[in-house]
Scaffold this motif. Structure first.
Motif, PDB file in Angstrom:
ATOM      1  N   VAL A  14       1.035  -0.646   0.329  1.00 50.17           N
ATOM      2  CA  VAL A  14      -0.720  -0.118  -0.356  1.00 50.17           C
ATOM      3  C   VAL A  14       0.937   0.974   0.524  1.00 50.17           C
ATOM      4  O   VAL A  14       2.069   1.369   0.760  1.00 50.17           O
ATOM      5  N   SER A  15       0.594   2.478  -1.133  1.00 46.30           N
ATOM      6  CA  SER A  15       1.471   3.450  -0.559  1.00 46.30           C
ATOM      7  C   SER A  15       1.230   4.012   0.406  1.00 46.30           C
ATOM      8  O   SER A  15       0.356   4.055   0.994  1.00 46.30           O
ATOM      9  N   LYS A  16       2.598   4.197   1.490  1.00 50.47           N
ATOM     10  CA  LYS A  16       2.392   5.046   2.834  1.00 50.47           C
ATOM     11  C   LYS A  16       1.463   4.486   3.843  1.00 50.47           C
ATOM     12  O   LYS A  16       0.817   4.956   4.326  1.00 50.47           O
ATOM     13  N   PRO A  17       1.764   3.234   3.730  1.00 55.07           N
ATOM     14  CA  PRO A  17       1.486   2.742   4.891  1.00 55.07           C
ATOM     15  C   PRO A  17       1.241   2.801   6.285  1.00 55.07           C
ATOM     16  O   PRO A  17       0.119   2.661   6.686  1.00 55.07           O
ATOM     17  N   LEU A  18       2.485   4.026   6.171  1.00 57.56           N
ATOM     18  CA  LEU A  18       1.649   4.318   8.299  1.00 57.56           C
ATOM     19  C   LEU A  18       1.778   5.868   8.087  1.00 57.56           C
ATOM     20  O   LEU A  18       1.876   6.467   8.727  1.00 57.56           O
ATOM     21  N   ALA A  35      18.382   6.893  10.068  1.00 60.92           N
ATOM     22  CA  ALA A  35      18.156   6.263   8.627  1.00 60.92           C
ATOM     23  C   ALA A  35      16.644   5.456   9.385  1.00 60.92           C
ATOM     24  O   ALA A  35      15.902   5.750   7.973  1.00 60.92           O
ATOM     25  N   ILE A  36      16.373   5.440  10.787  1.00 58.86           N
ATOM     26  CA  ILE A  36      15.161   4.611  10.851  1.00 58.86           C
ATOM     27  C   ILE A  36      13.777   5.953  10.829  1.00 58.86           C
ATOM     28  O   ILE A  36      13.516   5.777  10.125  1.00 58.86           O
ATOM     29  N   SER A  37      14.837   6.741  11.066  1.00 58.42           N
ATOM     30  CA  SER A  37      12.935   8.091  10.990  1.00 58.42           C
ATOM     31  C   SER A  37      13.043   8.363   9.533  1.00 58.42           C
ATOM     32  O   SER A  37      11.869   8.558   8.768  1.00 58.42           O
ATOM     33  N   ALA A  42       9.079   8.086   4.559  1.00 61.32           N
ATOM     34  CA  ALA A  42       8.814   7.440   3.728  1.00 61.32           C
ATOM     35  C   ALA A  42       7.609   6.895   3.542  1.00 61.32           C
ATOM     36  O   ALA A  42       6.901   7.496   2.173  1.00 61.32           O
ATOM     37  N   LEU A  43       7.495   6.223   4.679  1.00 58.57           N
ATOM     38  CA  LEU A  43       6.101   5.286   4.868  1.00 58.57           C
ATOM     39  C   LEU A  43       5.234   6.150   5.008  1.00 58.57           C
ATOM     40  O   LEU A  43       3.423   5.416   5.497  1.00 58.57           O
ATOM     41  N   GLY A  44       4.683   7.584   5.087  1.00 55.18           N
ATOM     42  CA  GLY A  44       4.149   8.142   5.316  1.00 55.18           C
ATOM     43  C   GLY A  44       4.159   8.438   6.991  1.00 55.18           C
ATOM     44  O   GLY A  44       3.144   9.099   7.388  1.00 55.18           O
ATOM     45  N   ALA A  45       4.862   8.461   7.977  1.00 54.26           N
ATOM     46  CA  ALA A  45       3.916   8.116   9.473  1.00 54.26           C
ATOM     47  C   ALA A  45       5.383   9.766   9.461  1.00 54.26           C
ATOM     48  O   ALA A  45       5.944  11.208   9.146  1.00 54.26           O
ATOM     49  N   ASN A  46       4.459  10.559  10.884  1.00 54.46           N
ATOM     50  CA  ASN A  46       4.452  12.277  11.172  1.00 54.46           C
ATOM     51  C   ASN A  46       5.891  10.906  12.704  1.00 54.46           C
ATOM     52  O   ASN A  46       5.807  10.014  13.184  1.00 54.46           O
ATOM     53  N   ALA A  66      12.067  18.396   4.953  1.00 59.08           N
ATOM     54  CA  ALA A  66      12.411  18.511   2.900  1.00 59.08           C
ATOM     55  C   ALA A  66      11.878  17.579   2.312  1.00 59.08           C
ATOM     56  O   ALA A  66      11.546  17.778   0.903  1.00 59.08           O
ATOM     57  N   GLU A  67      12.564  16.163   2.052  1.00 61.37           N
ATOM     58  CA  GLU A  67      12.351  15.076   1.951  1.00 61.37           C
ATOM     59  C   GLU A  67      11.495  14.265   1.965  1.00 61.37           C
ATOM     60  O   GLU A  67      10.425  13.782   0.364  1.00 61.37           O
ATOM     61  N   PHE A  68      10.712  14.232   2.621  1.00 58.90           N
ATOM     62  CA  PHE A  68       9.297  13.558   2.761  1.00 58.90           C
ATOM     63  C   PHE A  68       8.161  14.406   3.191  1.00 58.90           C
ATOM     64  O   PHE A  68       7.221  13.698   3.433  1.00 58.90           O
TER      65      PHE A  68
END
Ligand code: NDP
Length: 273
Positions: A14-18, A35-37, A42-46, A66-68
Motif C-alpha cells: 500500500v502506498s504510505k502504509p504508515l 536512517a530509521i526516521s 518515507a512510509l508516511g509516518a509523522n 524537505a525530503e518526505f
C-alpha cells in the motif's frame, strides 16, 4: 482458479502504509536512528526525534521535512533522565498525537576490559541501553493497550545474542533488552501490540568509527587496518549499512506485521545464526 485479490496483499504493498501514524525514535538524530526516521517518514509516518544534541536534531528534522514532507517534532532529551523523557514524550504527543510506533534506539557501546571496568562505566551503559528502553516503553505502553495497537522495536545487537570480549556492560545490556522484548511481547500480544528486537552487526555509524579510534589510540595500530579487520569479521566482508537496519525496522512497523512478535532479528550478513 486463483481468487487472490489485490486487497489481500499486506500493507507492504500500500502506498504510505504508515500515513497518520506517529513514530517516536530515540537517538533519531544520526546513525541508525536517523536512517530509521527516513524509512518511516518515507512510509508516511509523522516523526518525533529525541537525542541530546540540538544541532544534529535540527539537521535531521529539516531533512525529513524537505525530503518526505513529514510532520516532525524534536526535543533535546537525555534518555537516562526520567524527567526529561516525561516532558519530551508529552510534548511529542501534543505535536503529533498518540504514539503508535516506538523505536528504542539510543545507545552507547563503549569497550573496556572487565578487570578495569568500574561501577560508573557499568551504570552509564545500563542506564541508557536498558533502563532508557524501560522508561521510554513505560511512556507509551498504557496508551497502546487502551487503543489496542502498537509497535515497539528495540535496537539490540548481535552482542545481545552472544558474548564478545571487552564489552561486558554493552553485552549485558543488549542481552537484557532481548529478555525484556520477549517477555513484554507475551504480555502485550492480546492487545494488538507487537514487541521485537533488531540485532544489527557492525554498522557504518559514528559508534563504530569511535570504537576504531579508541582501538587505534590504545594499540597504536593503523585505523584502516582495524576497519578491514572488523569488516572481515562478517561473512559478507563489509559493514552493515544503517539503511539495511532501517528497512528491517520499517517492515516490523507495518500493520500487516501483526503476527511477528517477541523476535530478535539479526541483520548482520550471517555473522550470527
Ligand atoms: P550513533 O553513536 O551513531 O548514534 C547514537 C544516537 O543515540 C545519536 O542520535 C545520539 O545522539 C543518541 N544518544 C546517545 N546517547 C544518548 C542519550 N544519553 N540520550 C539520548 N540520546 C542519546 O550510534 P548507532 O546509530 O550506531 O547506534 C544506534 C543503536 O544501534 C544503539 O542502540 C547501538 O547499540 C545499536 N547498534 C549499533 C551497531 C553499530 O555497529 N553501529 C551494531 C549493533 C547495534 P546524541 O549524542 O546527540 O544524544
Amino acid at each position: 482458479m486463483n481468487n487472490f485479490k489485490k486487497n489481500d496483499l499486506g500493507s507492504l504493498f500500500v502506498s504510505k502504509p504508515l500515513k497518520g501514524q506517529h513514530a517516536l525514535i530515540t537517538g533519531g538524530s544520526r546513525g541508525i536512528g536517523a536512517a530509521i526516521s527516513n524509512a518511516l517518514a518515507a512510509l508516511g509516518a509523522n516523526i518525533s526525534l529525541l537525542a541530546r544534541d540540538n544541532k544534529t536534531l535540527i539537521n535531521q528534522s529539516d531533512h525529513l521535512k524537505a525530503e518526505f514532507g513529514a510532520n516532525v517534532f524534536y526535543a533535546s532529551t537525555d534518555i537516562t533522565n526520567e524527567e526529561e523523557i516525561d516532558g519530551s514524550f508529552n510534548r511529542s504527543i501534543d505535536a503529533n498525537g498518540p504514539i503508535d510506533i516506538l523505536i528504542n534506539n539510543a545507545g552507547i557501546g563503549k569497550s573496556m576490559p572487565f578487570h578495569k571496568m568500574d561501577l560508573d562505566f557499568w551504570k552509564a551503559t545500563l542506564d541508557l541501553n536498558l533502563t532508557g528502553t524501560f522508561l521510554c516503553t513505560k511512556q507509551v505502553y498504557e496508551n497502546m493497550r487502551e487503543r489496542g495497537y502498537g509497535r515497539i522495536i528495540n535496537i539490540s545487537s548481535t552482542v545481545g545474542l552472544r558474548g564478545y570480549p571487552y564489552i561486558a556492560a554493552y553485552t549485558a545490556s543488549k542481552h537484557a533488552v532481548i529478555g525484556l522484548t520477549r517477555t513484554l511481547a507475551l504480555e502485550a500480544v492480546k492487545k494488538g501490540i507487537t514487541v521485537n528486537a533488531i540485532c544489527p552487526g557492525y554498522t557504518e555509524t559514528d559508534l563504530v568509527s569511535e570504537a576504531i579510534d579508541n582501538i587505534a589510540k590504545t594499540s597504536g595500530r593503523d585505523k584502516k587496518n582495524i576497519k578491514t579487520e572488523i569488516e572481515n569479521m562478517s561473512p559478507m566482508g563489509r559493514l552493515v549499512t544503517p539503511e539495511e537496519v532501517a528497512e528491517s525496522v520499517a517492515w516490523l512497523c507495518l500493520p500487516s506485521s501483526a503476527s511477528i512478535t517477541g523476535q530478535a532479528i539479526v541483520v548482520a550478513g550471517g555473522s550470527v545464526m
